[in-house]
Scaffold this motif. Sequence first.
Motif, short mmCIF file in Angstrom:
data_model
loop_
_atom_site.label_atom_id
_atom_site.label_comp_id
_atom_site.label_asym_id
_atom_site.label_seq_id
_atom_site.Cartn_x
_atom_site.Cartn_y
_atom_site.Cartn_z
N ALA A 60 -4.18 -3.29 -2.50
CA ALA A 60 -2.74 -3.32 -2.22
C ALA A 60 -1.98 -4.04 -3.33
O ALA A 60 -0.90 -3.60 -3.75
N LEU A 61 -2.54 -5.13 -3.81
CA LEU A 61 -1.89 -5.91 -4.86
C LEU A 61 -1.80 -5.11 -6.16
O LEU A 61 -0.76 -5.10 -6.83
N LEU A 62 -2.89 -4.43 -6.53
CA LEU A 62 -2.88 -3.62 -7.74
C LEU A 62 -1.85 -2.49 -7.63
O LEU A 62 -1.13 -2.20 -8.60
N LEU A 193 8.43 -11.00 -1.11
CA LEU A 193 7.84 -11.36 0.17
C LEU A 193 6.45 -10.75 0.34
O LEU A 193 5.54 -11.37 0.88
N VAL A 194 6.29 -9.51 -0.13
CA VAL A 194 5.00 -8.84 0.00
C VAL A 194 4.01 -9.36 -1.04
O VAL A 194 2.85 -9.63 -0.74
N LEU A 198 0.04 -11.10 -0.72
CA LEU A 198 -1.16 -10.50 -1.28
C LEU A 198 -1.81 -11.40 -2.33
O LEU A 198 -3.04 -11.48 -2.42
N VAL A 199 -0.99 -12.09 -3.11
CA VAL A 199 -1.52 -12.98 -4.15
C VAL A 199 -2.30 -14.14 -3.53
O VAL A 199 -3.30 -14.60 -4.10
N MET A 233 -1.95 -0.94 3.82
CA MET A 233 -1.55 -2.34 4.00
C MET A 233 -0.23 -2.62 3.29
O MET A 233 0.67 -3.25 3.86
N LEU A 234 -0.11 -2.13 2.06
CA LEU A 234 1.11 -2.34 1.29
C LEU A 234 2.30 -1.69 1.99
O LEU A 234 3.35 -2.31 2.17
N GLY A 235 2.13 -0.43 2.40
CA GLY A 235 3.22 0.26 3.08
C GLY A 235 3.61 -0.41 4.38
O GLY A 235 4.80 -0.53 4.70
N GLY A 236 2.61 -0.88 5.12
CA GLY A 236 2.90 -1.55 6.39
C GLY A 236 3.72 -2.82 6.19
O GLY A 236 4.68 -3.08 6.93
N HIS A 237 3.35 -3.62 5.20
CA HIS A 237 4.08 -4.87 4.97
C HIS A 237 5.49 -4.61 4.44
O HIS A 237 6.43 -5.34 4.79
N VAL A 238 5.66 -3.58 3.61
CA VAL A 238 7.00 -3.23 3.14
C VAL A 238 7.88 -2.84 4.32
O VAL A 238 9.04 -3.28 4.43
#
Length: 295
Positions: A60-62, A193-194, A198-199, A233-238
Amino acid sequence: MSAETPSADAEGAVAQPSNNRAALFVLSAFAVFSGTDVIVKLLAEGMPAPQVTFLVTAAALLLLFAHSFSTGRGPRLVPRHPRTALLRALLLAGDTLLIHYAFAVLPLAEAYLLAFLTPILVAVLGFALLGERLSAIGWAGVLIGFGGVALALKPGAAPLNLGHAAAVGSAVFFALSLVLLRRTKMAETDEALVSSLLVVLAPVALAVAAVSGGVSPVSFEDLALALAGGAMMLGGHVLLVRAFRIGEASVVAPFQYSQIIWGCLFGLFVFSTPVELHTLAGAAIIILSGWLVLN
Protein backbone atom coordinates in the motif's frame (compact mmCIF):
# COMPACT_ATOMS: atom_id res chain seq x y z
CA MET A 1 -26.69 16.55 15.53
CA SER A 2 -24.31 19.46 15.59
CA ALA A 3 -24.26 21.88 12.70
CA GLU A 4 -21.02 22.26 10.79
CA THR A 5 -19.37 24.64 8.40
CA PRO A 6 -17.56 23.48 5.28
CA SER A 7 -14.11 22.11 6.07
CA ALA A 8 -10.94 22.38 4.07
CA ASP A 9 -7.80 20.33 3.93
CA ALA A 10 -4.27 21.63 4.36
CA GLU A 11 -4.21 23.12 0.86
CA GLY A 12 -7.60 24.77 1.05
CA ALA A 13 -9.80 22.30 -0.85
CA VAL A 14 -13.30 22.79 0.53
CA ALA A 15 -15.22 19.71 1.62
CA GLN A 16 -18.93 20.33 2.08
CA PRO A 17 -20.23 18.46 5.15
CA SER A 18 -22.75 15.76 4.37
CA ASN A 19 -23.54 12.77 6.52
CA ASN A 20 -25.31 11.07 3.60
CA ARG A 21 -22.29 11.31 1.31
CA ALA A 22 -20.04 10.32 4.21
CA ALA A 23 -22.16 7.20 4.70
CA LEU A 24 -21.60 6.21 1.05
CA PHE A 25 -17.85 6.73 1.40
CA VAL A 26 -17.60 4.73 4.62
CA LEU A 27 -19.77 1.90 3.31
CA SER A 28 -17.40 1.67 0.35
CA ALA A 29 -14.40 1.83 2.67
CA PHE A 30 -15.51 -1.09 4.82
CA ALA A 31 -16.46 -3.12 1.74
CA VAL A 32 -12.91 -2.62 0.43
CA PHE A 33 -11.43 -3.41 3.86
CA SER A 34 -13.39 -6.66 3.88
CA GLY A 35 -11.75 -7.57 0.58
CA THR A 36 -8.40 -6.87 2.20
CA ASP A 37 -9.35 -9.19 5.07
CA VAL A 38 -10.00 -12.00 2.59
CA ILE A 39 -6.53 -11.61 1.11
CA VAL A 40 -4.96 -11.41 4.56
CA LYS A 41 -6.75 -14.62 5.55
CA LEU A 42 -5.52 -16.37 2.41
CA LEU A 43 -1.94 -15.25 2.95
CA ALA A 44 -2.04 -16.11 6.66
CA GLU A 45 -2.57 -19.76 5.77
CA GLY A 46 1.12 -19.95 4.82
CA MET A 47 2.89 -17.30 6.89
CA PRO A 48 2.60 -15.49 10.26
CA ALA A 49 -0.05 -12.78 10.51
CA PRO A 50 2.44 -9.95 11.33
CA GLN A 51 4.40 -10.81 8.18
CA VAL A 52 1.19 -10.64 6.17
CA THR A 53 0.43 -7.24 7.71
CA PHE A 54 3.89 -6.01 6.73
CA LEU A 55 3.63 -7.22 3.13
CA VAL A 56 0.19 -5.72 2.57
CA THR A 57 1.10 -2.44 4.28
CA ALA A 58 4.38 -2.14 2.37
CA ALA A 59 2.52 -2.71 -0.90
CA ALA A 60 0.00 0.00 0.00
CA LEU A 61 2.82 2.40 0.87
CA LEU A 62 4.66 1.76 -2.41
CA LEU A 63 1.46 2.31 -4.39
CA LEU A 64 0.75 5.56 -2.52
CA PHE A 65 4.28 6.86 -3.15
CA ALA A 66 4.16 5.86 -6.83
CA HIS A 67 0.84 7.62 -7.39
CA SER A 68 1.73 10.75 -5.41
CA PHE A 69 5.12 11.37 -7.02
CA SER A 70 3.94 10.50 -10.54
CA THR A 71 1.15 13.08 -10.24
CA GLY A 72 3.27 15.78 -8.60
CA ARG A 73 1.47 15.46 -5.26
CA GLY A 74 4.47 14.24 -3.29
CA PRO A 75 4.53 17.26 -0.92
CA ARG A 76 1.00 16.37 0.22
CA LEU A 77 2.36 13.20 1.82
CA VAL A 78 4.14 15.16 4.54
CA PRO A 79 1.99 15.93 7.63
CA ARG A 80 1.80 19.55 8.75
CA HIS A 81 1.37 18.34 12.34
CA PRO A 82 3.71 15.35 12.68
CA ARG A 83 2.98 14.68 16.35
CA THR A 84 -0.76 14.34 15.80
CA ALA A 85 -0.23 12.25 12.67
CA LEU A 86 2.21 10.00 14.53
CA LEU A 87 -0.23 9.57 17.43
CA ARG A 88 -3.03 8.52 15.08
CA ALA A 89 -0.69 6.14 13.23
CA LEU A 90 0.43 4.54 16.50
CA LEU A 91 -3.19 4.08 17.58
CA LEU A 92 -4.02 2.34 14.31
CA ALA A 93 -0.86 0.22 14.48
CA GLY A 94 -1.84 -0.88 17.98
CA ASP A 95 -5.36 -1.60 16.76
CA THR A 96 -4.05 -3.82 13.96
CA LEU A 97 -1.63 -5.80 16.14
CA LEU A 98 -4.18 -6.34 18.91
CA ILE A 99 -6.95 -7.53 16.61
CA HIS A 100 -4.56 -9.93 14.89
CA TYR A 101 -3.66 -11.39 18.29
CA ALA A 102 -7.35 -11.66 19.15
CA PHE A 103 -8.03 -13.51 15.89
CA ALA A 104 -5.23 -15.94 16.76
CA VAL A 105 -6.56 -16.93 20.21
CA LEU A 106 -10.33 -16.40 19.98
CA PRO A 107 -13.09 -17.73 17.78
CA LEU A 108 -13.50 -15.25 14.95
CA ALA A 109 -17.09 -14.47 15.99
CA GLU A 110 -16.08 -13.40 19.49
CA ALA A 111 -13.20 -11.26 18.25
CA TYR A 112 -15.45 -9.47 15.73
CA LEU A 113 -18.19 -8.91 18.28
CA LEU A 114 -15.81 -7.20 20.71
CA ALA A 115 -14.09 -5.22 17.94
CA PHE A 116 -17.50 -3.92 16.86
CA LEU A 117 -17.72 -2.01 20.13
CA THR A 118 -15.93 0.73 18.18
CA PRO A 119 -19.06 2.58 16.91
CA ILE A 120 -20.50 2.79 20.43
CA LEU A 121 -17.17 4.07 21.74
CA VAL A 122 -16.97 6.63 18.92
CA ALA A 123 -20.48 7.87 19.68
CA VAL A 124 -19.52 8.32 23.34
CA LEU A 125 -16.14 9.91 22.55
CA GLY A 126 -17.70 12.12 19.87
CA PHE A 127 -20.14 13.41 22.47
CA ALA A 128 -17.48 13.85 25.18
CA LEU A 129 -14.57 15.21 23.11
CA LEU A 130 -16.10 16.77 20.00
CA GLY A 131 -19.44 18.01 21.33
CA GLU A 132 -21.34 16.05 18.68
CA ARG A 133 -25.00 15.52 19.54
CA LEU A 134 -26.36 12.23 18.30
CA SER A 135 -30.16 12.15 18.43
CA ALA A 136 -32.07 9.62 20.52
CA ILE A 137 -32.93 7.78 17.29
CA GLY A 138 -29.25 7.84 16.36
CA TRP A 139 -28.23 6.33 19.71
CA ALA A 140 -30.91 3.70 19.21
CA GLY A 141 -29.43 2.94 15.79
CA VAL A 142 -25.94 2.46 17.28
CA LEU A 143 -27.21 0.03 19.92
CA ILE A 144 -29.56 -1.79 17.55
CA GLY A 145 -26.69 -2.23 15.09
CA PHE A 146 -24.56 -3.85 17.79
CA GLY A 147 -27.49 -6.12 18.59
CA GLY A 148 -27.68 -7.05 14.92
CA VAL A 149 -24.00 -7.96 14.95
CA ALA A 150 -24.52 -10.13 18.03
CA LEU A 151 -27.42 -11.92 16.32
CA ALA A 152 -25.54 -12.35 13.06
CA LEU A 153 -22.42 -13.77 14.70
CA LYS A 154 -24.17 -15.79 17.43
CA PRO A 155 -21.06 -15.94 19.63
CA GLY A 156 -20.65 -18.74 22.16
CA ALA A 157 -19.81 -18.34 25.81
CA ALA A 158 -16.15 -18.80 26.72
CA PRO A 159 -13.89 -17.97 29.68
CA LEU A 160 -12.33 -14.52 29.48
CA ASN A 161 -8.66 -14.42 28.49
CA LEU A 162 -6.06 -12.05 27.04
CA GLY A 163 -7.65 -12.43 23.61
CA HIS A 164 -10.83 -10.77 24.85
CA ALA A 165 -8.79 -7.93 26.36
CA ALA A 166 -6.90 -7.53 23.07
CA ALA A 167 -10.13 -7.30 21.07
CA VAL A 168 -11.55 -4.68 23.43
CA GLY A 169 -8.23 -2.80 23.33
CA SER A 170 -8.36 -2.89 19.54
CA ALA A 171 -11.84 -1.33 19.60
CA VAL A 172 -10.64 1.42 21.95
CA PHE A 173 -7.59 2.22 19.81
CA PHE A 174 -9.64 2.30 16.60
CA ALA A 175 -12.29 4.52 18.19
CA LEU A 176 -9.65 6.96 19.45
CA SER A 177 -8.01 7.05 16.01
CA LEU A 178 -11.34 7.85 14.34
CA VAL A 179 -12.10 10.67 16.77
CA LEU A 180 -8.58 12.03 16.30
CA LEU A 181 -9.08 11.83 12.54
CA ARG A 182 -12.26 13.86 12.92
CA ARG A 183 -10.45 16.54 14.93
CA THR A 184 -7.56 16.85 12.45
CA LYS A 185 -9.61 16.84 9.26
CA MET A 186 -8.90 20.53 8.48
CA ALA A 187 -5.20 20.40 9.32
CA GLU A 188 -3.93 17.66 7.00
CA THR A 189 -4.32 16.45 3.45
CA ASP A 190 -5.90 13.06 2.83
CA GLU A 191 -2.54 11.81 1.54
CA ALA A 192 -0.70 12.85 4.72
CA LEU A 193 -3.24 11.12 6.94
CA VAL A 194 -2.89 7.87 4.99
CA SER A 195 0.88 7.99 4.48
CA SER A 196 1.62 8.58 8.17
CA LEU A 197 -0.31 5.44 9.07
CA LEU A 198 1.44 3.26 6.50
CA VAL A 199 4.91 4.62 7.30
CA VAL A 200 4.45 3.67 10.96
CA LEU A 201 2.56 0.40 10.52
CA ALA A 202 4.95 -1.24 8.03
CA PRO A 203 8.09 -1.23 10.23
CA VAL A 204 6.09 -1.99 13.38
CA ALA A 205 4.55 -5.06 11.72
CA LEU A 206 7.96 -6.18 10.45
CA ALA A 207 9.47 -5.80 13.90
CA VAL A 208 6.67 -7.81 15.49
CA ALA A 209 7.10 -10.51 12.84
CA ALA A 210 10.84 -10.66 13.50
CA VAL A 211 10.54 -11.00 17.30
CA SER A 212 7.59 -13.38 17.24
CA GLY A 213 9.15 -16.21 15.28
CA GLY A 214 10.78 -14.81 12.18
CA VAL A 215 9.49 -14.64 8.62
CA SER A 216 8.53 -17.29 6.08
CA PRO A 217 9.59 -17.53 2.42
CA VAL A 218 7.43 -15.49 0.07
CA SER A 219 6.41 -16.73 -3.37
CA PHE A 220 5.54 -14.67 -6.45
CA GLU A 221 1.89 -15.57 -5.88
CA ASP A 222 2.14 -14.26 -2.32
CA LEU A 223 3.58 -11.00 -3.58
CA ALA A 224 0.78 -10.65 -6.13
CA LEU A 225 -1.83 -11.20 -3.43
CA ALA A 226 -0.05 -8.74 -1.14
CA LEU A 227 -0.07 -6.14 -3.92
CA ALA A 228 -3.80 -6.61 -4.41
CA GLY A 229 -4.35 -6.42 -0.65
CA GLY A 230 -2.21 -3.29 -0.46
CA ALA A 231 -4.25 -1.62 -3.18
CA MET A 232 -7.43 -2.42 -1.26
CA MET A 233 -5.94 -1.25 2.04
CA LEU A 234 -4.88 2.03 0.43
CA GLY A 235 -8.27 2.55 -1.20
CA GLY A 236 -10.09 1.74 2.01
CA HIS A 237 -8.12 4.24 4.06
CA VAL A 238 -8.54 6.97 1.42
CA LEU A 239 -12.31 6.44 1.48
CA LEU A 240 -12.36 6.31 5.30
CA VAL A 241 -10.45 9.59 5.61
CA ARG A 242 -12.79 11.27 3.13
CA ALA A 243 -15.85 10.00 5.01
CA PHE A 244 -14.64 11.43 8.30
CA ARG A 245 -13.67 14.70 6.61
CA ILE A 246 -17.26 15.43 5.60
CA GLY A 247 -19.33 13.49 8.16
CA GLU A 248 -19.78 13.40 11.91
CA ALA A 249 -17.78 10.71 13.69
CA SER A 250 -20.74 9.43 15.68
CA VAL A 251 -22.79 9.03 12.49
CA VAL A 252 -20.09 7.54 10.26
CA ALA A 253 -18.59 4.99 12.68
CA PRO A 254 -21.64 2.67 13.04
CA PHE A 255 -21.33 1.74 9.38
CA GLN A 256 -18.45 -0.49 10.45
CA TYR A 257 -21.22 -2.99 11.21
CA SER A 258 -21.71 -3.41 7.46
CA GLN A 259 -18.54 -5.50 7.37
CA ILE A 260 -20.47 -8.48 8.68
CA ILE A 261 -22.56 -8.45 5.50
CA TRP A 262 -19.48 -8.47 3.29
CA GLY A 263 -17.96 -11.10 5.54
CA CYS A 264 -20.95 -13.36 4.87
CA LEU A 265 -20.71 -12.86 1.11
CA PHE A 266 -16.95 -13.41 0.95
CA GLY A 267 -17.26 -16.37 3.28
CA LEU A 268 -19.86 -17.95 1.01
CA PHE A 269 -18.16 -17.36 -2.34
CA VAL A 270 -14.47 -17.56 -1.34
CA PHE A 271 -14.36 -19.94 1.61
CA SER A 272 -17.62 -21.89 0.98
CA THR A 273 -18.98 -20.96 4.39
CA PRO A 274 -22.79 -21.25 4.38
CA VAL A 275 -24.89 -18.24 5.38
CA GLU A 276 -27.34 -19.12 8.15
CA LEU A 277 -30.78 -17.64 8.83
CA HIS A 278 -29.67 -15.84 12.00
CA THR A 279 -26.91 -14.16 9.98
CA LEU A 280 -29.38 -12.83 7.43
CA ALA A 281 -31.65 -11.59 10.25
CA GLY A 282 -28.71 -9.82 11.84
CA ALA A 283 -27.74 -8.25 8.52
CA ALA A 284 -31.28 -6.86 8.12
CA ILE A 285 -31.07 -5.31 11.60
CA ILE A 286 -27.68 -3.78 10.73
CA ILE A 287 -29.16 -2.14 7.63
CA LEU A 288 -32.01 -0.75 9.77
CA SER A 289 -29.51 0.63 12.28
CA GLY A 290 -27.64 2.49 9.55
CA TRP A 291 -30.85 4.15 8.41
CA LEU A 292 -31.68 5.17 11.99
CA VAL A 293 -28.24 6.71 12.57
CA LEU A 294 -28.68 8.93 9.50
CA ASN A 295 -32.03 10.27 10.80
